[in-house]
Structures are given as C-alpha cells and as structure tokens.
Design an enzyme around this catalytic site. Structure first.
Site, short mmCIF file in Angstrom:
data_model
loop_
_atom_site.label_atom_id
_atom_site.label_comp_id
_atom_site.label_asym_id
_atom_site.label_seq_id
_atom_site.Cartn_x
_atom_site.Cartn_y
_atom_site.Cartn_z
N GLU A 1 -3.67 8.25 -4.90
CA GLU A 1 -3.91 7.65 -6.21
C GLU A 1 -5.18 8.21 -6.83
O GLU A 1 -6.18 8.35 -6.15
CB GLU A 1 -4.03 6.12 -6.07
CG GLU A 1 -2.75 5.47 -5.56
CD GLU A 1 -2.85 3.95 -5.42
OE1 GLU A 1 -3.94 3.40 -5.67
OE2 GLU A 1 -1.84 3.33 -5.06
N ARG B 1 0.87 -1.18 0.00
CA ARG B 1 0.00 0.00 0.00
C ARG B 1 0.90 1.23 0.00
O ARG B 1 1.97 1.23 0.61
CB ARG B 1 -0.92 0.03 1.22
CG ARG B 1 -2.11 -0.92 1.13
CD ARG B 1 -3.11 -0.45 0.09
NE ARG B 1 -4.32 -1.25 0.07
CZ ARG B 1 -4.51 -2.29 -0.74
NH1 ARG B 1 -3.53 -2.68 -1.55
NH2 ARG B 1 -5.65 -2.96 -0.72
N HIS C 1 -1.25 0.96 -10.08
CA HIS C 1 -1.88 0.03 -9.14
C HIS C 1 -2.54 -1.13 -9.89
O HIS C 1 -3.76 -1.35 -9.81
CB HIS C 1 -2.91 0.75 -8.26
CG HIS C 1 -3.18 0.02 -6.97
ND1 HIS C 1 -3.57 0.67 -5.82
CD2 HIS C 1 -3.11 -1.30 -6.64
CE1 HIS C 1 -3.74 -0.22 -4.85
NE2 HIS C 1 -3.46 -1.42 -5.33
#
Length: 324
Positions: free
Chosen positions: A266, A237, A285
């Site tokens: 993000e 993360r 991601h």
C-alpha cells in the site's frame, strides 16, 4: 519533570493539548528525510510515542532507551516487533472496539458494491455508454438471502454478520474462530471448516488479523474452492491474501468479483492488474476512515498513552505481559 512524548502524523488540536497538559510533546505531523534526524533525536529522549501508521523496528527501539509505551491509532499491530517490545518492557496499546461498526459498514459496502457492480456501472454511465435500456450484460447478483461466509468471527466479523443476517436475511457461516454460541443463537450462524465455508458461500468476507498463521491464508486453492459466482471481500490485512492468486482467480473467472480495502503493498501500485479489472472494487484502506471514528480512535490512543505514563494499566494492551 514532565515526561517526553513524540507524536507522529496529524492529531487534532484538542488531543495535542491534552498531551501537553501532562507531557512535553515533540510533534511531527509528517515524517520525511528532512526531519528524520530531529525525530530520532526526540526518540532518544522519549518516554512515549503516539500516532497512526507507525513503523517501528528493533533499530528504533535500540535508539529509544527511555521508551515506556507506544500508543498506535489503529487496531492492527502486525507492523510492530511485539516480542522485542515485551522483552524491553515497552507497553504497546491499540484502539479496538471504537472502529468495529465503521469497518463493518465498509465491509458491507464492498459486498453490496461488488455484488451489484456499483463502481463498474458508475464508470459505464459516466463514459456515456448508457444509451438504451440496460440488459443482461449489466446485471449484478442479489445480496439478500445469499450465504455469507466470514473467515474470522471477531468483533468486526460479528458486526458484518449481524448486518447480513438481520438486514439482508443472509445465512451466515464462519470459520477460523472459536465457537460463538451467542451469535449462533441470535444470528443463526454456523461454524464450519474453511473448505466447507468456501464451497457453500456466495460472499466470502475475511476479517482475521495478520499473524504468522494467517499470512497468505487465502490462496489459489481457496479461490478454486469458491463458487464461480462468488464475491470475495477483504477488510482485514492485505497479506492475509495471496494477491497474485487473487489476480489469477479473477483473470480465470474462478470467482465473479472482489471488494478490497487492503493490499499486500500500500498504496496499491499503479501497474497492478487489479487496477484494470472492472469486477473489482478498490478502496484506499478506509475501513475506519470517518471523522467520528478517527477522532474516537485518537482519543482512545491518547488515553492509553497518558494512563500508561502515569504508571497505571491502560485499557488496551496488545502485550499484556508487560503489566503484571
């Protein structure tokens, strides 16, 4: 009477059909200002919620008095108020295991790309700079035989370790994990402190979950402890890493490069210094983003949701205390 389920984000037709066989389904492929009132109205009557990239706060839970189960199409659940959900008796289900190998593939791709400067040299060629034989300015670093340090040797970390040890002959160090005798036997992995891991590793890969204890686990001191030739990879993360500290370390050449699939914010802001650093490989991601894995994750989430709504214990409970 069928229970009501709210489905958020895009689901394949077969998964929606499976839900509709047992439940009344309100489907929101996208959530925005124009349909937020409809979403909240549905949640006020909903017994279940399913989807990817779910964001739930206590306010939404207060407005969802009938909610019994939330099935997230993800492994991580740091974006959920788990304690509050547990207090309210709301089951939270996630989708571990099915994305382990795919995410490990992504992690090792980042190790390879950052070490061999794949993205940087791809741009270099496309920009027309390949006009003669390459020289030392274009050299990268070997991966085979280098020491791989993994911070967090869970399912994904173990899968990365297996690729390194068995595929590339990499000695494996690990920290922030309980002892793993099987992996120590089969892979030769050695458990050590994080300080020792950082000092000895040529590649450092982070795979811990985000918790109160791991927030900004990797900061300035950690990067200073790494080798100047070291490669840093994060597939856990974004907030596990102090991003400002990472940027500082890269700017100061305290580490050689980084491969990143996750970020504190993000999407990554266009003005982030990381965007202009040639020694950094950036992915949006995509750790589990393959057709096969995302379909398997969605299927598991559907199975979790329907099982819980039938009154049976689902296979994957993040807050097992709700099911006694």
């Amino acid at each position: 009477m069928k229970k009501r389920v709210v489905a958020v984000r895009r689901l394949h037709a077969e998964h929606l059909d499976q839900l509709k066989q047992e439940c009344q389904v309100d489907y929101f492929p996208e959530l925005n200002h124009s349909n937020m009132d409809d979403f909240l109205s549905s949640m006020a009557q909903a017994h279940g919620l399913i989807g990817g990239k779910l964001a739930i706060d206590e306010g939404l839970l207060e407005r969802s008095p009938h909610l019994e189960v939330v099935a997230t199409i993800s492994v991580g659940y740091d974006n959920f108020p788990v304690e509050v959900m547990t207090q309210k008796g709301i089951a939270l289900c996630n989708t571990p295991d099915v994305l382990t190998e795919t995410t490990a593939d992504t992690g090792f791709a980042l190790i390879m790309a950052a070490s061999r400067r794949v993205a940087e040299l791809d741009r270099w060629v496309r920009e027309g700079q390949w006009r003669a034989h390459i020289g030392e300015p274009q050299f990268g670093c070997d991966v085979h035989g280098k020491t791989l340090g993994i911070i967090g040797l869970g399912r994904i970390g173990a899968a990365v370790a297996r690729r390194g040890a068995l595929g590339f002959g990499m000695p494996v160090l690990y920290s922030h994990s309980s002892p793993k005798p099987h992996l120590e036997t089969t892979l030769g992995a050695k458990r050590c402190s994080m300080d020792s891991l950082l000092e000895q590793s040529d590649v450092v890969c982070v795979t811990v979950p985000l918790t109160r204890d791991t927030y900004h686990l990797i900061g300035l001191d950690a990067f200073k402890a790494m080798k100047p030739s070291g490669i840093f990879v994060n597939i856990s993360r974004g907030a596990v890493v102090d991003e400002k500290a990472l940027i500082t370390a890269l700017q100061a050449n305290e580490i050689a490069g980084a491969g990143l699939d996750v970020f504190e914010l993000e999407p990554l802001p266009s003005d982030s210094p990381l965007m202009t650093m040639p020694q950094v490989v950036i992915l949006p991601h995509i750790g589990s983003a393959t057709h096969e894995t995302r379909a398997a994750m969605a299927q598991l989430a559907v199975d979790n949701l329907l099982t819980a709504l039938r009154g049976e214990r689902p296979a994957n409970l993040a807050n097992s205390q709700v099911w006694v």
